[in-house]
Design a protein around this motif. Structure first.
Motif, PDB file in Angstrom:
ATOM      1  N   TYR A   1      -2.224   8.947   4.612  1.00 23.09           N
ATOM      2  CA  TYR A   1      -3.543   8.736   4.011  1.00 23.09           C
ATOM      3  C   TYR A   1      -3.385   7.720   2.884  1.00 23.09           C
ATOM      4  N   LYS A   2      -3.961   6.540   3.087  1.00 24.45           N
ATOM      5  CA  LYS A   2      -3.787   5.453   2.128  1.00 24.45           C
ATOM      6  C   LYS A   2      -4.466   5.784   0.803  1.00 24.45           C
ATOM      7  N   ILE A   3      -3.806   5.400  -0.269  1.00 22.88           N
ATOM      8  CA  ILE A   3      -4.327   5.686  -1.607  1.00 22.88           C
ATOM      9  C   ILE A   3      -5.610   4.914  -1.855  1.00 22.88           C
ATOM     10  N   GLU A   4      -5.612   3.631  -1.489  1.00 19.42           N
ATOM     11  CA  GLU A   4      -6.802   2.803  -1.674  1.00 19.42           C
ATOM     12  C   GLU A   4      -7.681   2.917  -0.433  1.00 19.42           C
TER      13      GLU A   4
ATOM     14  N   GLU B   1       0.828  -1.205   0.000  1.00 18.71           N
ATOM     15  CA  GLU B   1       0.000   0.000   0.000  1.00 18.71           C
ATOM     16  C   GLU B   1       0.857   1.248   0.000  1.00 18.71           C
ATOM     17  N   GLN B   2       0.558   2.130  -0.928  1.00 19.37           N
ATOM     18  CA  GLN B   2       1.194   3.428  -0.905  1.00 19.37           C
ATOM     19  C   GLN B   2       0.284   4.410  -0.179  1.00 19.37           C
ATOM     20  N   ALA B   3       0.926   5.343   0.485  1.00 22.36           N
ATOM     21  CA  ALA B   3       0.167   6.333   1.246  1.00 22.36           C
ATOM     22  C   ALA B   3       0.780   7.710   1.031  1.00 22.36           C
ATOM     23  N   ILE B   4      -0.064   8.725   1.155  1.00 18.80           N
ATOM     24  CA  ILE B   4       0.417  10.099   1.119  1.00 18.80           C
ATOM     25  C   ILE B   4       0.731  10.501   2.556  1.00 18.80           C
ATOM     26  N   CYS B   5       2.005  10.749   2.831  1.00 18.09           N
ATOM     27  CA  CYS B   5       2.417  11.119   4.178  1.00 18.09           C
ATOM     28  C   CYS B   5       2.382  12.637   4.323  1.00 18.09           C
ATOM     29  N   VAL B   6       1.555  13.093   5.225  1.00 14.92           N
ATOM     30  CA  VAL B   6       1.405  14.523   5.504  1.00 14.92           C
ATOM     31  C   VAL B   6       2.186  14.831   6.771  1.00 14.92           C
ATOM     32  N   VAL B   7       3.197  15.679   6.637  1.00 19.94           N
ATOM     33  CA  VAL B   7       4.106  15.946   7.755  1.00 19.94           C
ATOM     34  C   VAL B   7       3.987  17.410   8.179  1.00 19.94           C
ATOM     35  N   GLY B   8       3.812  17.621   9.501  1.00 16.00           N
ATOM     36  CA  GLY B   8       3.814  18.966  10.057  1.00 16.00           C
ATOM     37  C   GLY B   8       2.737  19.853   9.487  1.00 16.00           C
ATOM     38  N   GLY B   9       3.010  21.153   9.467  1.00 14.21           N
ATOM     39  CA  GLY B   9       2.059  22.107   8.928  1.00 14.21           C
ATOM     40  C   GLY B   9       1.466  23.001  10.000  1.00 14.21           C
ATOM     41  N   MET B  10       0.601  23.869   9.568  1.00 13.15           N
ATOM     42  CA  MET B  10      -0.031  24.850  10.453  1.00 13.15           C
ATOM     43  C   MET B  10      -1.538  24.721  10.339  1.00 13.15           C
TER      44      MET B  10
ATOM     45  N   VAL C   1     -13.967  16.469  -5.184  1.00 15.58           N
ATOM     46  CA  VAL C   1     -13.528  16.339  -3.793  1.00 15.58           C
ATOM     47  C   VAL C   1     -13.409  14.855  -3.475  1.00 15.58           C
ATOM     48  N   ALA C   2     -12.190  14.429  -3.067  1.00 10.23           N
ATOM     49  CA  ALA C   2     -11.931  13.000  -2.843  1.00 10.23           C
ATOM     50  C   ALA C   2     -11.996  12.615  -1.374  1.00 10.23           C
ATOM     51  N   GLY C   3     -12.184  13.593  -0.506  1.00 13.57           N
ATOM     52  CA  GLY C   3     -12.234  13.281   0.922  1.00 13.57           C
ATOM     53  C   GLY C   3     -11.787  14.476   1.735  1.00 13.57           C
ATOM     54  N   ASN C   4     -11.469  14.210   3.001  1.00 14.58           N
ATOM     55  CA  ASN C   4     -11.031  15.277   3.891  1.00 14.58           C
ATOM     56  C   ASN C   4      -9.906  14.789   4.792  1.00 14.58           C
ATOM     57  N   LEU C   5      -8.968  15.672   5.082  1.00 15.24           N
ATOM     58  CA  LEU C   5      -7.970  15.402   6.100  1.00 15.24           C
ATOM     59  C   LEU C   5      -8.650  15.425   7.463  1.00 15.24           C
ATOM     60  N   LEU C   6      -7.979  14.899   8.464  1.00 14.07           N
ATOM     61  CA  LEU C   6      -8.572  14.892   9.794  1.00 14.07           C
ATOM     62  C   LEU C   6      -8.698  16.303  10.353  1.00 14.07           C
ATOM     63  N   THR C   7      -7.768  17.187   9.947  1.00 11.10           N
ATOM     64  CA  THR C   7      -7.824  18.575  10.405  1.00 11.10           C
ATOM     65  C   THR C   7      -7.454  19.506   9.256  1.00 11.10           C
ATOM     66  N   PRO C   8      -7.977  20.733   9.236  1.00 14.68           N
ATOM     67  CA  PRO C   8      -7.540  21.707   8.236  1.00 14.68           C
ATOM     68  C   PRO C   8      -6.062  22.016   8.440  1.00 14.68           C
TER      69      PRO C   8
ATOM     70  N   GLY D   1     -10.507   4.873   0.176  1.00 16.05           N
ATOM     71  CA  GLY D   1     -11.114   6.122   0.610  1.00 16.05           C
ATOM     72  C   GLY D   1     -10.243   6.977   1.494  1.00 16.05           C
ATOM     73  N   LYS D   2      -8.921   6.981   1.229  1.00 16.05           N
ATOM     74  CA  LYS D   2      -7.992   7.848   1.962  1.00 16.05           C
ATOM     75  C   LYS D   2      -8.031   7.575   3.468  1.00 16.05           C
ATOM     76  N   GLU D   3      -8.058   6.310   3.858  1.00 15.49           N
ATOM     77  CA  GLU D   3      -8.018   5.952   5.275  1.00 15.49           C
ATOM     78  C   GLU D   3      -6.749   6.530   5.912  1.00 15.49           C
ATOM     79  N   ALA D   4      -6.899   7.113   7.095  1.00 13.60           N
ATOM     80  CA  ALA D   4      -5.778   7.782   7.754  1.00 13.60           C
ATOM     81  C   ALA D   4      -5.136   6.886   8.796  1.00 13.60           C
ATOM     82  N   VAL D   5      -3.800   6.898   8.819  1.00 14.93           N
ATOM     83  CA  VAL D   5      -3.026   6.161   9.816  1.00 14.93           C
ATOM     84  C   VAL D   5      -2.039   7.136  10.439  1.00 14.93           C
ATOM     85  N   GLU D   6      -1.994   7.175  11.757  1.00 15.20           N
ATOM     86  CA  GLU D   6      -1.057   8.075  12.426  1.00 15.20           C
ATOM     87  C   GLU D   6       0.291   7.385  12.569  1.00 15.20           C
ATOM     88  N   LEU D   7       1.343   8.053  12.122  1.00 20.65           N
ATOM     89  CA  LEU D   7       2.695   7.526  12.221  1.00 20.65           C
ATOM     90  C   LEU D   7       3.416   8.202  13.388  1.00 20.65           C
ATOM     91  N   LYS D   8       4.650   7.774  13.608  1.00 15.93           N
ATOM     92  CA  LYS D   8       5.454   8.348  14.681  1.00 15.93           C
ATOM     93  C   LYS D   8       5.624   9.853  14.466  1.00 15.93           C
TER      94      LYS D   8
END
Length: 600
Positions: A299-302, A279-288, A562-569, A304-311
């Protein structure tokens, strides 16, 4: 004379009545006209018409011209008594009693005798019994009888539950080749690499005298470098054949060497260091968001963009940069509002290893940077331009370029740009880095420049300018075309406006065109390409003056959705495509090599 019309009248249960009548005749031993002998010479009385009606095999056997049509006793080679009795009971009653203990025998008889309804019931039973405990056995039977659909379902169950399935007796009876076919796969779920090692060891111990000769081949399928140093020391090296068999001991040495020199791991990548995952995932790091964050979400590609929290990282940051190289995720620079230091611009470089869900701090840049670009080029990282200090609301930009070499864990200066640049975007395409736009002021306006930078020669070439000047935008490559998306235009020092035009650049013709307008505004974004679609996760809207959580996909065929939403803006984050292991390791694992040096 009255006309009479015939009416068809039907007895709904007539078939059942006939079957019940045959069963009664059978129970009362009336009108039997054939004796069936099983492979082990058990005898069973039966009625030819019912046998022929239930089975193409018997229909052919009792046809005119076949010798069995004249014989009162028929010996059925290859059909044991347990299977024959079950099939005869089914023929007379429609009832088939199945269990995992008798399934193969009954199914073999049903297939041999071509009793198709019994075969269908056996298949349904097999599907109902697909579980972690029985999947291996069902898989073997499905292969044996060419039930491809059942085989596929059982195989998927094995992969999903391999740690449990591989601890069943049926697994220990597999051949070495079959076991290796499983152990080499990337899609084994719910299994750590140390679990796979234990499974392989237990399979060998099940018949050690015979199977020890396969130890070397088997252990090559185990990715020992993906086992933590502590487990290598306490669970792998303590196994006698891992020390005594040369092929095995060399694999242990290879794994120890991999952990001993973490900076050299980029050059030591092989099939045994590959992430065991598909599984490939889009890793979202940091931000404001409301506040800066150190959170890392995948956020997994397959699915429905299921979210997994990493370290998490140990530093909150935004407007930093990230890139993937050799299966590692690198994050560098950024702004830390929570820092107690006077200069909140970071120079730190961190590397994330998905194999162990672990961050490691590496050598910092010579100077901190924000709003710069980071590109991977021929096994090295290039940090280009950016803002290096902020004082009294004034930003100091730079045109300097630094290059990071993993082997030496060091940064070195590279050929600088011809001018200072920040808030630009960059991509690598055909051995050059393309740089667009940015906060490079000419007459008080952002830049619409496009240039190429060759990291090896240091050559810089100006290209055709964009149609619209912009900064804080995104840039990516799709199907040999370079797209620039979003960003901000600034008419004066006090007036900012969002850029909605999407421009496409053809590197071969050196030509720009505006292909469409975005139905929304986005800046401070990190677009990423997923299946030839441009994906924008979050970002900032100057119009609404807030971050967004929307995940937007853009098809170069000019379609948005619109393909989904992140957990937070969020905005000012980075997005990187990374292959994750099927089982995310515990982030608290000890990654210190046991009895090993930690530096070159």
């Amino acid at each position: 004379m009255a006309k009479h019309t015939a009416v068809c009248c039907t007895a709904p249960n007539y078939g059942d009545t006939i079957i019940q009548a045959f069963q009664q005749l059978h129970d009362e031993d009336l009108f039997h006209d054939v004796m069936l002998l099983s492979e082990d010479y058990q005898s069973y009385q039966a009625h030819r018409p019912l046998l022929a009606a239930s089975s193409d095999y018997f229909r052919a056997m009792f046809s005119v011209g076949m010798k069995e049509s004249l014989e009162m006793e028929v010996h059925l080679q290859g059909v044991p008594s347990q299977g024959l009795s079950s099939i005869l009971e089914f023929i007379y009653s429609g009832k088939l009693f199945l269990s995992m203990a008798n399934l193969e025998t009954v199914l073999s008889a049903a297939v041999h005798l071509q009793v198709n309804e019994a075969v269908r019931l056996c298949k349904e039973f097999m599907v109902s019994k697909i579980s972690a405990e029985d999947s291996i056995r069902i898989y073997q039977l499905a292969q044996l009888f060419y039930f491809n659909d059942v085989e596929a379902m059982a195989f998927d169950c094995i992969l999903e539950n391999f740690r449990v399935a591989a601890r069943q007796v049926d697994f220990y009876e597999l051949s070495a080749e079959q076991v290796m076919q499983f152990l080499k796969r990337n899609d084994l779920k719910a299994c750590k690499e140390i679990d796979l090692f234990e499974i392989a060891r237990e399979w060998i111990d099940f018949d050690r005298e015979v199977r020890l000769s396969f130890a070397g081949q088997l252990m090559r399928k185990i990715r020992l470098p993906l086992i933590t140093p502590s487990d290598l020391e306490t669970k792998v090296k303590t196994v006698d054949f891992m020390r005594d068999i040369t092929k095995c001991s060399r694999l242990v040495e290879e794994a120890e060497d991999y952990h001993r020199y973490p900076f050299l791991q980029n050059k030591k990548q092989s099939s045994r260091t590959q992430v065991r995952g598909t599984e490939q995932a889009i890793c979202v790091v940091g931000g404001m968001s409301e506040y800066p964050t150190s959170q890392v979400m995948a956020y997994k590609i397959e699915g429905g963009k299921e979210a997994v929290e990493l370290k998490e990282m140990n530093t909150c940051m935004h407007v930093h940069c990230a890139a993937v190289m050799d299966g590692f995720l690198y994050c560098v620079g950024g702004y830390n509002l929570r820092s107690t230091s006077k200069n909140k611009i970071l120079s730190k470089l961190h590397r994330y290893d998905p194999r162990f869900n672990h961050w490691m701090e590496l050598a910092p840049m010579s100077t901190g940077r924000i709003n710069f670009s980071l590109c991977v080029f021929e096994g090295k990282l290039y940090a280009i331009g950016g803002i290096i200090s902020v004082s009294n609301s004034k930003s100091q930009r730079t045109g300097s370029v630094e290059v990071y070499t993993p082997d030496t864990n060091s940064w070195e200066p590279a050929t600088p740009l011809m001018s200072q640049m920040s808030c630009h975007a960059a991509v690598v395409y055909h051995d050059e880095i393309y740089l667009s736009g940015g906060d490079v002021y000419t007459s008080g306006k952002p830049s619409n420049n496009m240039m190429t930078y060759n990291p090896l020669s240091g050559n810089i070439h100006q290209k055709s300018p964009m149609k619209v000047a912009r900064y804080l935008h995104g840039m990516c490559v799709v199907c040999d075309r370079i797209y620039v998306i979003g960003g901000v235009n600034q008419a004066s020092s006090t007036t900012r406006s969002d850029v909605t035009a999407i421009e496409c650049y053809d590197p071969y013709s050196n030509y720009w065109q505006i292909v469409t307008q975005m139905p929304f505004s986005r800046s401070v974004i990190s677009p990423i390409v997923v299946n030839e679609k441009i994906c924008i996760l979050g970002g900032f809207s100057s119009l609404k003056q807030r971050e967004t959580s929307e995940i937007i996909e853009f098809d170069p065929c000019m379609e948005w959705h619109v393909a989904g939403n992140l957990l937070t803006p969020i905005s000012g984050h980075t997005c990187s495509m990374l292959t994750l292991p099927n089982t995310i390791p515990n982030s608290d694992i000890d990654m210190k090599p046991c009895s090993m040096q930690t530096t070159v």
